[in-house]
Write a protein that holds these residues in place. Sequence first.
Motif: not given
Length: 137
Positions: A32, A36, A50, A56, A59, A103, A105-106, A109-110
């Motif tokens: 991850m 990023l 990405c 995502w 994670i 975290c 942000h990830a 993104r999902s």
Amino acid sequence: MVPSKLNLKQEKRNWLDLPSDVTFNILNRIGMVDILENAQKVCTAWRKICKDPAMWRVINMNDIPRFGTRLFPIEMCKHAVDRSQDQLVDITASADVSAVKMCKHAVDRSQGQLVDITIVFLYDDDLHLYVADRYVS
């Protein structure tokens, strides 16, 4: 006899010529933080991959022992305890804001496709609620 480097003709290959599903598979293995902080900045094709919500769905926060040059609070606490030489009276730890931000942000993104998340450090209830609120069953 081993051929010299001058005699070898190496074929140059362009990473952009790889099929996107192969690039996706490679990028999905680097972790991850590297996605990023590095991979998505290489080129527009990699950035597009990405940013794909499928990247995502899972994670794993295990690959963040450090973020940049800042230590996580647990590492700082261990260091402080070691330096206290048994004279520690009180210590308070909280989550690393940048790791929590990364975290979130990830998770964002999902786009609701998150199926699994692993968080191993000391995070607060706010992060858990943030993840739960964005989970689509």
